[in-house]
Scaffold this active site. Sequence first.
Site, short mmCIF file in Angstrom:
data_model
loop_
_atom_site.label_atom_id
_atom_site.label_comp_id
_atom_site.label_asym_id
_atom_site.label_seq_id
_atom_site.Cartn_x
_atom_site.Cartn_y
_atom_site.Cartn_z
N ILE A 150 73.61 67.99 67.64
CA ILE A 150 74.26 67.11 68.61
C ILE A 150 75.67 67.65 68.80
O ILE A 150 76.17 68.42 67.97
CB ILE A 150 74.28 65.63 68.16
CG1 ILE A 150 74.98 65.46 66.79
CG2 ILE A 150 72.88 65.04 68.13
CD1 ILE A 150 75.10 64.00 66.35
N ASP A 151 76.30 67.27 69.89
CA ASP A 151 77.63 67.80 70.19
C ASP A 151 78.65 67.39 69.13
O ASP A 151 78.51 66.35 68.48
CB ASP A 151 78.10 67.29 71.56
CG ASP A 151 77.19 67.74 72.69
OD1 ASP A 151 76.61 68.84 72.58
OD2 ASP A 151 77.08 67.00 73.68
#
Length: 239
Positions: free
Chosen positions: A53-54
């Site tokens: 995920i970012d």
Amino acid sequence: MSQIPIIFEDEYLVIANKPSGIANIPERNGSRENSFVGMLESQIGQLFVVHRIDKQTSGILCFAKTEDVHKALSLIFENREVEKEYFAVVKGNVLEPHGIINEPLAENPARPGTMKVYAKGKEAISEYWVNENFKHAAWLRVKIYTGRMHQIRVHLKSIGHPLLVDEIYAGTKNFHISSVMKNFKQNLEEETRPTIARTTLHAAKLGFIHPITKQSISVEAPLPKDFEVLLKLLRKNNR
């Protein structure tokens, strides 16, 4: 950093709750110890990254403990045999209570490292439900059926509702509740602290069939404190 909250763990894999602001894997010229996987390894031992995920997104991440389990889990993710849900706070009042965004995505050549909607891009499907509407924002539950980079961020922008805070796709580094409050008076000499200063996206739920035990795994990560504070202030000041 204090002990990382582990949501699920057995001899084959571990699922943990990543805070925002920490990269999943070492950044360029960065040490493994300062990445999320490195921090988790200091508690558990060697791990293999299954998905990402970012950096500014918080929430669920799954890691394998062996190479064989890593291969099996990676195949599950590649075959879309996972259930992934996020919470997002976006700009504007979302009129449609439910919607499906089916827009292909591709890397934006004008801005490397970012994505854009592109007719000849790769398939990308997102589905959203409105949890709560405010005057200038909305809280959504988003389910993704493909795992393209920045998928939710680009899809929500494509329907006119980018994330409330998203430096790349919305041009916002932070959000001050005062910006949507009527008759708010601020001393210009005082610098107020932002209500939230990171991407308003949280990986809330992950589900799949365990590749070894064949048991159904379904885990959730509670909303982080900054998200809770944001929602509380929106309910109080932005109806």
